[in-house]
Structures are given as structure tokens and as C-alpha cells.
Design a protein around this motif. Sequence first.
Motif, mmCIF file in Angstrom:
data_model
loop_
_atom_site.group_PDB
_atom_site.id
_atom_site.type_symbol
_atom_site.label_atom_id
_atom_site.label_comp_id
_atom_site.label_asym_id
_atom_site.label_seq_id
_atom_site.Cartn_x
_atom_site.Cartn_y
_atom_site.Cartn_z
ATOM 1 N N GLY A 136 40.156 53.706 44.883
ATOM 2 C CA GLY A 136 39.669 52.924 46.456
ATOM 3 C C GLY A 136 38.481 52.018 46.153
ATOM 4 N N LEU A 137 38.077 51.854 45.096
ATOM 5 C CA LEU A 137 36.651 50.764 45.039
ATOM 6 C C LEU A 137 36.948 49.796 44.094
ATOM 7 C CD1 LEU A 137 33.677 53.425 45.011
ATOM 8 C CD2 LEU A 137 34.359 51.722 46.988
ATOM 9 N N ASN A 138 37.997 49.922 43.259
ATOM 10 C CA ASN A 138 37.981 48.841 42.143
ATOM 11 C C ASN A 138 38.574 47.552 42.208
ATOM 12 O OD1 ASN A 138 40.889 49.442 42.195
ATOM 13 N ND2 ASN A 138 40.976 50.859 40.607
ATOM 14 N N ASP A 139 39.418 47.549 43.387
ATOM 15 C CA ASP A 139 40.080 46.419 43.749
ATOM 16 C C ASP A 139 38.897 45.319 44.051
ATOM 17 O OD1 ASP A 139 42.543 46.437 42.997
ATOM 18 O OD2 ASP A 139 43.244 47.298 45.034
ATOM 19 N N ALA A 140 37.745 45.838 44.841
ATOM 20 C CA ALA A 140 36.712 44.896 45.410
ATOM 21 C C ALA A 140 36.019 44.194 43.997
ATOM 22 C CB ALA A 140 35.797 45.695 46.126
ATOM 23 N N LEU A 141 35.764 45.283 43.180
ATOM 24 C CA LEU A 141 35.141 44.910 41.838
ATOM 25 C C LEU A 141 36.006 44.019 41.026
ATOM 26 C CD1 LEU A 141 33.043 48.228 40.995
ATOM 27 C CD2 LEU A 141 32.200 45.941 42.262
ATOM 28 N N ALA A 142 37.225 44.073 41.019
ATOM 29 C CA ALA A 142 38.048 43.119 40.310
ATOM 30 C C ALA A 142 38.173 41.794 40.466
ATOM 31 C CB ALA A 142 39.360 43.755 40.130
ATOM 32 N N PHE A 143 37.937 41.634 42.054
ATOM 33 C CA PHE A 143 38.196 40.137 42.587
ATOM 34 C C PHE A 143 37.225 39.178 41.908
ATOM 35 C CE2 PHE A 143 40.663 41.871 46.185
ATOM 36 C CZ PHE A 143 41.527 40.713 46.220
ATOM 37 N N CYS A 191 44.093 41.799 36.936
ATOM 38 C CA CYS A 191 45.139 42.325 37.573
ATOM 39 C C CYS A 191 45.523 43.872 37.253
ATOM 40 C CB CYS A 191 46.439 41.552 37.638
ATOM 41 S SG CYS A 191 46.109 40.175 38.712
ATOM 42 N N LEU A 192 45.555 44.160 35.788
ATOM 43 C CA LEU A 192 45.840 45.260 35.249
ATOM 44 C C LEU A 192 44.948 46.197 35.022
ATOM 45 C CD1 LEU A 192 48.081 43.780 32.321
ATOM 46 C CD2 LEU A 192 48.782 44.457 34.444
ATOM 47 N N ALA A 193 43.602 45.886 35.337
ATOM 48 C CA ALA A 193 42.556 46.903 34.744
ATOM 49 C C ALA A 193 42.577 47.891 35.895
ATOM 50 C CB ALA A 193 41.260 46.227 34.602
ATOM 51 N N PRO A 194 42.222 47.597 37.300
ATOM 52 C CA PRO A 194 42.151 48.386 38.164
ATOM 53 C C PRO A 194 43.228 49.439 38.313
ATOM 54 C CG PRO A 194 41.893 46.278 39.186
ATOM 55 C CD PRO A 194 42.424 46.262 37.779
ATOM 56 N N THR A 195 43.110 50.690 38.541
ATOM 57 C CA THR A 195 43.874 51.843 38.976
ATOM 58 C C THR A 195 44.407 51.592 40.107
ATOM 59 O OG1 THR A 195 42.610 53.396 37.619
ATOM 60 C CG2 THR A 195 44.285 54.505 39.067
ATOM 61 N N ASP A 196 45.908 51.769 40.261
ATOM 62 C CA ASP A 196 46.411 51.297 41.377
ATOM 63 C C ASP A 196 46.568 52.583 42.580
ATOM 64 O OD1 ASP A 196 49.264 51.444 43.129
ATOM 65 O OD2 ASP A 196 48.940 49.445 42.541
ATOM 66 N N PRO A 197 46.035 52.397 43.668
ATOM 67 C CA PRO A 197 46.061 53.605 44.543
ATOM 68 C C PRO A 197 47.154 54.239 45.159
ATOM 69 C CG PRO A 197 45.454 51.666 45.653
ATOM 70 C CD PRO A 197 45.586 51.014 44.281
ATOM 71 N N VAL A 198 48.339 53.420 45.035
ATOM 72 C CA VAL A 198 49.619 54.010 45.115
ATOM 73 C C VAL A 198 50.499 54.451 44.203
ATOM 74 C CG1 VAL A 198 51.638 53.225 46.714
ATOM 75 C CG2 VAL A 198 49.630 52.168 47.241
ATOM 76 N N LEU A 199 50.505 53.840 43.194
ATOM 77 C CA LEU A 199 51.244 54.053 42.007
ATOM 78 C C LEU A 199 50.591 55.611 41.419
ATOM 79 C CD1 LEU A 199 52.596 51.023 40.389
ATOM 80 C CD2 LEU A 199 53.696 52.517 42.286
ATOM 81 N N ALA A 200 49.431 55.817 41.496
ATOM 82 C CA ALA A 200 48.600 56.785 40.796
ATOM 83 C C ALA A 200 48.297 57.894 41.847
ATOM 84 C CB ALA A 200 47.082 56.314 40.251
ATOM 85 N N SER A 201 49.011 57.931 42.891
ATOM 86 C CA SER A 201 48.851 58.913 43.956
ATOM 87 C C SER A 201 48.971 60.207 43.613
ATOM 88 C CB SER A 201 49.677 58.535 45.388
ATOM 89 O OG SER A 201 51.027 58.525 45.212
#
Length: 260
Positions: free
Chosen positions: A198-205, A164-174
Motif C-alpha cells: 500500500g505504500l511502496n508505489d509512493a516511494l518508488a516514484f 517498476c519491478l521492485a514494489p510489491t503489486d497490491p493486486v497480484l499479491a492479494s
Amino acid sequence: MIDTVRQTIVPQTPDLDVTAFADPMFTSVIGQFLLDNYKLWLLGIGLVVLLVAWLPLLLKKLPLSLPIIFVGMGMAIFAWTPLAQFSPHPVESPVLIEKASEFIVIISLMGAGLKIGRPLSWRGWNLTIRLLAIVMPLTILFIALSGLWILGLPLASTLLLGACLAPTDPVLASDVQIERPDSEDSDEARFALTSEAGLNDALAFPFVHLALAASAASLTGGVLAEWLWHDVAWRLGVGALVGTFGGWLLGQIIYRLPQD
């Protein structure tokens, strides 16, 4: 008020069954609330639209972002207004929370993807690939180890925390990402943060699914093999193929079909 409107729409007659014309907007608690506060809803939506256009200009020199402002507004609305009675709770409404979260994630990732105008190539996306394939798994590993050794959490909890913490958040890092595809500030750092977000959530799942597997049973060789095949190879592979084909098809429809 509700009875008056119902009488106007469906006049009461001895031979007419009004219940046959029951409208959820009249019969449900939420529907009645919306009707009773209809003008306030219009006012609130108008204010939100104005804030979306005006707040970015005000926040340019402040250490705040537009999403943070609206998260705070949502918390305040569901805490100190009559809407508090409809506030969804993860325990009481888990399906609603799940579907709403999925919808928000899809919109956020699509927004990050639409900012990118760089063609796909190994050289152009090399930094993004390294962030996704090397940095993010290592971050998940180190967070998991920290949770085990420092916090004393179970293995499943530490894996879930890392995923949950590793991916960069696409909204908060906008604020540190590309603003639009033709933006002049599209340097390598901004491009890497935008494309990785834009891609990290898929790889974190897959790591989320590994945490769920660890919570249900011990991580044996069979469980890890099943995870590698089903969650990593199969799901990521099919997702990549469908996403690539869907993007290509959408590009053909938008840019290749006659515009007249």
C-alpha cells in the motif's frame, strides 16, 4: 435505428434545426456502438458482477487469482470482439492510458490500505519500514546493476526497470495479504506484505523521476541534488502530510460525528 430514435425524441419539422439538439450518444461512433449493443452491455456487466462474487470460491484451491482472470478477459474482449476497434494503444492514446493507469493504481492502493486495521506505531510497523527503507531500494539497485551488466541496458532504462519491478503489486499479491481489517489470518508476514504494497508505489516514484532525469541528461551532482530535494524530500514530504491529515480528517468524519 439511430434515425428512428432521433425522430422520436426530436420530431422533424421545417422550422426546427435538429443539429441544435445533437446528442453525442447519437452522433459519435462510440455512442452509436453503445446504443446498438446496449443489451449486450447490460448482460456483460451482470456477468462481471456474478463472477466477482462466484469466482473467488472456485479459485480458492487453484493457483490463480481474480485479477488475472479479469486481465485475461479484458485482453480477449479487446482482441476478438467488436470492441477491438476502441482498444486504446499506449502510442496512439498516451493520455488516456496514463489517466486510466493512475486511476487503477489509486483504487488498488486504497483497497490495500482499507484492509489494514493495525494502529500506526514504530514497533507495529517496524517490518514494513524495513521493507520500504532498506529492501526496496536495494532491490532497485540490484535490478539496475543486473540490467547494466547482464542486459547491457542504458542507465535510465535499468533505473526505470528497477523502479517498476521492485514494489510489491497490491493486486497480484492479494492472495497472500490480509483479507479484511479484522481477519484472523493477519499474521506478521501478511501484514507486512499488505502494508508494504500500500505504500511502496509512493516511494518508488522518486526513482522513476530519477530515471527520467537520467534519460534527459547525465546524472551530475546538480541533477542528483535537485532530485533529492524536489522528488524525494518535497514530494514525499507533502504527500505524507496531506495523506496523514486527510486520513485523520476522514476518520473524524466517519467515527466522531453523530450517527443518528
